[in-house]
Scaffold this motif. Structure first.
Motif: not given
Length: 977
Positions: A201-215
């Motif tokens: 199993n391999i998984n990747f998660i990324w999150g940040d503020e984009v366009g004034g919202g949370d992605l």
């Protein structure tokens, strides 16, 4: 694994392994309130979770569990263990009507997957387009484990809140959101055996503020190898020598083509002289070449899964817009034992040419010429040639490949109207599956043409000219005669290959939904406020399940599927539904609260349903919460059940459930018999209904100690299924259900051997006539035909209508204990979780008699787990024991020869029964946290315990409650950016 049970006493988490839930408890009307919402209620407010017991599996729990899939995770909690409801690909097979390969379902309380509502972020997800039997279910393998923040399990009726299907409760998968940063996780697991059952199993998660919202964006890849019964010594060999099949890969000569007799003049099966295994002695004194399914049994099928998705939240002034999406593609392969070879009309003992024995040396051939009774038979092209009948099956297992694409999109707005919170969302969820048979499936007409030497190289059947006694092909060359007794002959195998077919099956399931919800304070009451929630929902569901034409049963073709051993499933249905609900949280006193809820649902097909709920919460002290609830729930007939056009399958009738049925069809034995049947959908089906009761308490006698105890009960009525036992029972007095030969189009009932109408009872009545005495007809049949088995001869393709067949009542106790010892270097937690089934009563098929299932086959009375965990700031270690109680082996379903063997082995007690032993396995888990990375190791079944022996299963163990993997491990590495 840590499991939390929420309650409302002093803002602590409950259950197995508490991680803590922050609640702000209101002491007077002026204090601020932290608005929260939990599964089981649409009201946003304090302490609502205490109205019912709730199990929460947190992200930390998931990480420590060592699970590589959602199903592996869910099978560790007690509410989904026991009974036959939950299933995985260990139960799948390679036929068009099997449990779908690569898919899995979670069931609460053993009531079945269709009685458990599956939600993602509180909203529905499309069911698998391929039903398990006729039960639609959500494939939890399509939900990416990497995207899950937590899982909330409410194991009590919840239709007053969520509508249909929440009979046994709700499993709500909450996806991650507002993630900041990036994480890459790689894991690998396998067994310690020499075979390869690897899981990567391999998984990747990324999150940040984009366009004034949370992605937040994620991707997940999972690959699982297959696992065969031959990979373990305790499943490699047949559990009983007497559990053989006459249908060997190296065919025998059928007893009706035999000149060999026993001392009583009964004709005996003749063994294949080239048998590849040791001959087996049958109960009739024959020595035959036998078949056991172990060699072609896959305990877990290969699976490959790729998922990706995102969630996005953004504020527009006072409005919040949130959208989540995920897509999953799964590919899997599944296998079933090689298909039996029957005559074209599906009766036993196909014919082959007399020349088939020419492959044997002269001395063997000369003996067979004396031992075999040769007779003429008609071929597909119209010839009449000499031959004999045989018993056999194909050599290669039936194999199907299935690919499923699933996606789910939910987009909604949330805001305030005055003091009221509101939210509205649209949902689009779809599951599309394609299935193709790649091996082991053969056309019945082409196969019999090949045996007669009438198959052409282009796959057509040759034309026969009776005047010239010649065969000719149009557009191809005439092939030689296929010999089913020849082995390792390339030319012979090439002829058989021309009869192979690759039937397909395409399915699609779609859910369109819209909802609108309001939550807020309704009015002041008792120096507090009545909090409430209201909502509307509209939903449209569509499902199609369409096999290729060569995999369909059709009346114009005498209900014969073109291919051997594959079945037929054709269904198509759609429905629209709307619902409205209301909930109220009422503070009766400072210590006593009440929750009232009700929901009305209207369907355009079966009708409407109203379901109320009442629950009470009493806090006599700050450390004790007492709770009770009553609710009704319903399960709408699934779209497959309502829309089945014609489904060919195997239906069982239970001879132990009805003595009259046993005497007529089972020689008085109480075993389970199977027959080919045609299932028809029923637009007049009623909804299944249930009353549920839950009473319990949560007590925290000390700051780090929590004890919960809950009693629960379900009264489940109007279960939907086909009931062949019941139809056989009704047919004893109802002549309209009795047919010699095929059941006429448009009618229902039981199909008997056409020759049965050649005999009558003492009054001269045939079995098709009113008032016929079936016992007398059985006696006349035995005198007339002298059959091997003295029972009424059933034909094939009985036509059964799905119906509301029965009731079941289930009750039990859930107990959880958690205590944490605090030390300067870390915390030591002791966690205990158990379910005790008090009763599981169900009416026997075809009978009003109630049977108690607890303690019987696959229904353990007690299920428990006990864990000890050590946690510090940067590492953890824990050990958990999982216990499954003993229960009765499925002895009564065995045939007489198997029971005799068990008795000779000393396996049966004085009552002729035995128990499957209790089973305890131990999981070890540990992990270490670095500054920007973590590593973990889990070892399941640490002491390599074999599954308890179960003679009631051909596998030799119960694959629902146990597994045959032995010791397995999983190593996981995460890196944080």
């Amino acid at each position: 694994m840590k499991i939390n049970r929420l309650h409302t006493a002093i803002c602590i988490g409950l259950g197995l392994g508490m991680t803590g839930v922050a609640n702000a408890q209101e002491t007077d009307s002026e204090q601020s309130v932290e608005k929260i919402q939990i599964t089981g209620s649409h009201i946003r407010g304090v302490d609502m979770e205490g109205a019912q017991p709730l199990t929460i599996i947190s992200a930390e729990d998931i990480k420590k569990s060592g699970a590589s899939s959602v199903f592996e995770l869910m099978r560790t909690i007690s509410q989904t263990r026991g009974g036959e409801g939950s299933f995985s690909t260990s139960e799948s097979g390679a036929t068009s009507t099997s449990t779908p390969a690569g898919q899995a379902a979670a069931s609460l309380r053993g009531l079945g997957p269709s009685a458990t509502l599956t939600l993602i972020n509180g909203r529905r997800i499309a069911a698998s387009s391929f039903a398990s039997g006729t039960q639609n279910f959500v494939d939890i393998n399509s939900i990416p484990l990497a995207a899950i923040e937590r899982i909330e399990v409410l194991a009590t009726g919840a239709s007053a809140t969520y509508g249909a299907d929440a009979v046994a409760g709700v499993i709500n998968y909450i996806l991650k959101k507002d993630y900041q940063g990036a994480e890459l996780n790689v894991s690998y697991g396998n067994s310690t055996a020499s075979s390869d059952e690897g899981k990567a199993n391999i998984n990747f998660i990324w999150g940040d503020e984009v366009g004034g919202g949370d992605l937040m964006v994620f991707a997940d890849y999972y690959d699982r190898k297959d696992f065969k019964a031959t990979d373990r010594s305790y499943t490699r060999d047949p559990v009983l020598q007497s559990s053989y099949s006459y249908l060997s890969k190296t065919p025998n000569i059928y007893y009706n083509s035999s000149n060999v007799q026993d001392e009583d003049g009964n004709y005996l099966e003749i063994a294949n002289p080239n048998c590849q295994t040791e001959l087996v002695r049958t109960e009739f004194g024959e020595d035959i070449c036998a078949y056991y399914g172990n060699g072609d049994d896959w305990l877990e099928t290969p699976l490959e899964s790729l998922s990706t998705g995102f969630s996005y939240n953004k504020d527009f002034g006072d409005l919040n817009w949130k959208t989540d999406f995920f897509y999953t593609n799964t590919k899997s392969t599944s296998y079933s034992t090689p298909a039996p070879i029957n005559q074209i009309d599906d009766s036993e003992g196909p014919f082959t040419s007399e020349t088939a024995i020419d492959i044997y040396p002269d001395e063997i051939r000369d003996r067979l010429l004396d031992d075999i009774y040769f007779q003429r038979f008609d071929t597909p092209a119209g010839q009449s040639i000499w031959g004999f009948r045989f018993d056999g099956r194909f050599e290669d297992p039936r194999t199907i490949e299935i690919e499923t694409d699933s996606f789910r999109l939910v987009s909604g707005l949330q805001g305030m109207v005055g003091e009221w919170e509101w939210e509205s969302a649209v949902t689009l969820s779809k599951s599309e599956s394609e299935q193709v048979a790649t091996a082991g499936i053969y056309n019945r007409y082409k196969y019999h043409a090949a045996i007669a030497g009438e198959l052409c190289s282009n796959g057509n059947i040759a034309n026969y000219n009776a005047d010239t006694d010649t065969l000719s092909c149009s557009g191809g060359e005439l092939l030689g005669m296929y010999n089913p007794f020849a082995r390792n002959d390339a030319q012979n195998d090439a002829i058989l290959a021309q009869a192979q077919e690759m039937p397909t099956r395409d399915g699609e399931s779609t859910v369109y939904g819209w909802d609108l919800r309001f939550s807020g304070d309704l009015m002041e009451f008792n120096n507090d406020v009545i909090r409430s929630a209201f909502g509307l929902e509209f939903r449209r569901e569509e499902i199609t399940d369409v096999p290729s034409l060569n995999a369909r049963a059709r009346f114009e073709n005498d209900y014969l599927v073109d291919v051997f051993g594959f079945g037929s499933s054709l269904s198509e249905a759609d429905r629209t539904q709307w619902g409205a609900f209301a909930e109220f949280h009422i503070p009766l006193t400072e210590q006593l609260e009440m929750q009232l809820a009700g929901r009305y649902d209207d369907y355009n097909d079966f009708g409407d349903s109203f379901n109320p709920k009442v629950s009470m919460i009493y806090r006599p002290t700050d450390d004790l919460v007492m709770r009770a609830s009553w609710a009704t729930s319903f399960r709408a007939p699934s779209l497959t059940q309502a829309g089945v056009k014609l489904r060919t399958t195997r239906a069982s009738f239970d001879c132990s459930a009805n003595q009259a049925v046993a005497d007529l069809y089972c020689e008085g034995f109480g075993d389970l018999r199977g027959n080919n049947v045609l299932e028809l959908g029923n637009p007049d089906l009623q909804a299944e209904e249930s009353d549920s009761v839950s009473v319990g308490f949560a007590w925290s006698p000390a700051r780090n100690t929590t004890i919960t105890l809950d009693y629960w009960r379900f009264d489940h009525e109007k279960l939907v299924d086909t009931d062949m036992t019941g139809v056989l029972d009704r047919a004893i007095s109802d002549a309209s259900l009795r047919h010699c030969g095929l059941v006429p189009e448009g009618e229902m009932g039981i199909s008997y051997d056409p020759d049965l109408c050649l005999v009558t009872d003492m009054a001269g009545l045939t079995i098709e006539q009113d008032g016929a005495n079936l016992s007398e007809i059985l006696d006349a049949w035995v005198d007339f035909d002298q059959p091997r088995f003295e029972e009424l001869p059933l034909n094939r393709d009985h036509v059964l209508l799905l119906e509301n067949t029965g009731n079941q009542t289930v009750s039990g106790l859930d107990l959880a204990f958690d205590h944490k010892f605090e030390f300067s270097g870390g915390d030591l937690s002791l966690q205990f979780d158990a379910t005790h089934y008090i009763s599981f009563e169900r009416n026997k098929p075809g009978s009003d008699e109630i049977e108690e299932l607890i303690g019987t086959w696959r229904y353990p009375e007690n299920i428990a787990s006990l864990g000890l965990f050590w946690d510090t700031d940067d590492w953890f270690a824990g050990v958990t024991a999982y216990y499954t109680d003993s229960y009765a082996d499925d002895i009564q379903r065995l045939r007489g020869r198997e029971i005799d063997e068990l008795d000779s082995l000393g396996e049966l007690n004085a009552d002729g029964e035995r128990d499957v032993s209790a089973w305890t396995t131990v999981r070890l888990s540990t992990g270490y946290e670095f500054d920007n990375a973590s590593v973990s190791l889990s070892i399941d079944n640490l002491f390599d315990r074999e599954p308890p022996r179960a003679y009631g299963s051909a596998r030799g163990f119960d694959s629902i409650n146990h597994d045959a993997f032995g010791t397995t491990y999983r190593v996981s590495l995460s890196y944080f950016f």
